[in-house]
Design an enzyme around this catalytic site. Structure first.
Site, short mmCIF file in Angstrom:
data_model
loop_
_atom_site.label_atom_id
_atom_site.label_comp_id
_atom_site.label_asym_id
_atom_site.label_seq_id
_atom_site.Cartn_x
_atom_site.Cartn_y
_atom_site.Cartn_z
N PHE A 200 1.93 -9.95 -4.70
CA PHE A 200 2.24 -8.58 -4.32
C PHE A 200 1.82 -8.63 -2.74
CE2 PHE A 200 1.34 -3.99 -3.21
CZ PHE A 200 1.97 -3.70 -4.05
N VAL A 201 2.73 -8.29 -1.99
CA VAL A 201 2.91 -8.22 -0.71
C VAL A 201 2.74 -6.99 0.11
CG1 VAL A 201 3.95 -10.60 -0.51
CG2 VAL A 201 5.22 -8.48 -0.66
N GLY B 203 9.76 2.25 1.64
CA GLY B 203 9.36 1.04 2.02
C GLY B 203 10.57 0.25 2.87
N ASP C 37 11.89 -6.50 -7.29
CA ASP C 37 10.91 -6.89 -8.08
C ASP C 37 11.62 -6.89 -9.42
OD1 ASP C 37 8.31 -7.95 -8.58
OD2 ASP C 37 7.60 -5.94 -9.05
#
Ligand code: IMP
Ligand code: MG
Length: 179
Positions: A151-152, A43, A102
């Site tokens: 949620f992106v 990520g 998160d």
């Protein structure tokens, strides 16, 4: 890919500006230190590659792969090291680069592991922060943007490994997540 997008949350231009600011701040804070950038793959990759070019200091980069999610959108709470660092971090000023914090479970576990290897310092820089979802208390030293509990994807973040190459951060249409 564009047809799957519900809305853009953070535009390319906004990201560019914020990354520049973070780079300037980190450059100030790490003068005369022994900066080691640790990227948490996959990520972090887009954010990290832009950010390091805004840090005007000598630095070393290394990468880890940890798993926390599988392919669903909910945290399993189980974190596993898939690929460890290649470099020794003893006496280094470690800066962990994350795409998003998160629940914080991945990060708090990582910090614990890295601290046990006796670095001089451990700090965290995350592009995104979703504070509403926190389960484990972790402090983020450099935050790009705080976002609501959605949620992106994009700018490195994926859904089922897709959408990482979108140049902005966005939310997908509900039917995509329901597939
Ligand atoms: P945490 O352990 O719950 O903090 O989750 C950390 C990882 O979950 C992040 O590094 C991401 O890979 C993934 N993740 C959490 N929220 C999102 C999201 O909104 N979009 C894409 N990936 C996410
Ligand atoms: Mg990640």
């Amino acid at each position: 890919m564009e047809k799957d997008i519900l809305k853009i949350l953070i535009s390319e231009e906004e990201i560019r500006q914020r990354v520049k600011e973070l780079g300037t701040e980190i450059t100030e804070d790490y003068k005369n230190r022994d900066l080691m950038i640790i990227g948490v793959l996959k990520g972090c990759m887009v954010f990290l590659s832009d950010l390091v070019r805004e840090i005007k200091l000598p630095l070393i980069m290394d990468f880890m792969v940890v798993s926390s999610y599988g392919s669903s959108t909910k945290s399993s709470g189980v974190v596993r090291i898939i690929k460890d660092l290649e470099q020794d971090i003893m006496d280094k000023d470690v800066l962990i680069i994350e795409d998003i914090v998160d629940s914080g479970l991945t990060l708090s576990y990582l910090i614990e592991i890295l601290k046990s290897r006796n670095p001089r310092s451990v700090k965290v820089c995350s592009l995104l922060d979703k504070p509403e979802r926190r389960k484990s208390s972790v402090s983020i030293d450099y935050t790009g943007y705080r976002i609501p509990n959605e949620f992106v994807v994009g700018y490195g973040l994926d859904f089922d490994e897709v959408y990482r190459n979108l140049p902005y951060v966005c939310v997908l249409k509900p039917e995509i997540y329901e597939k």
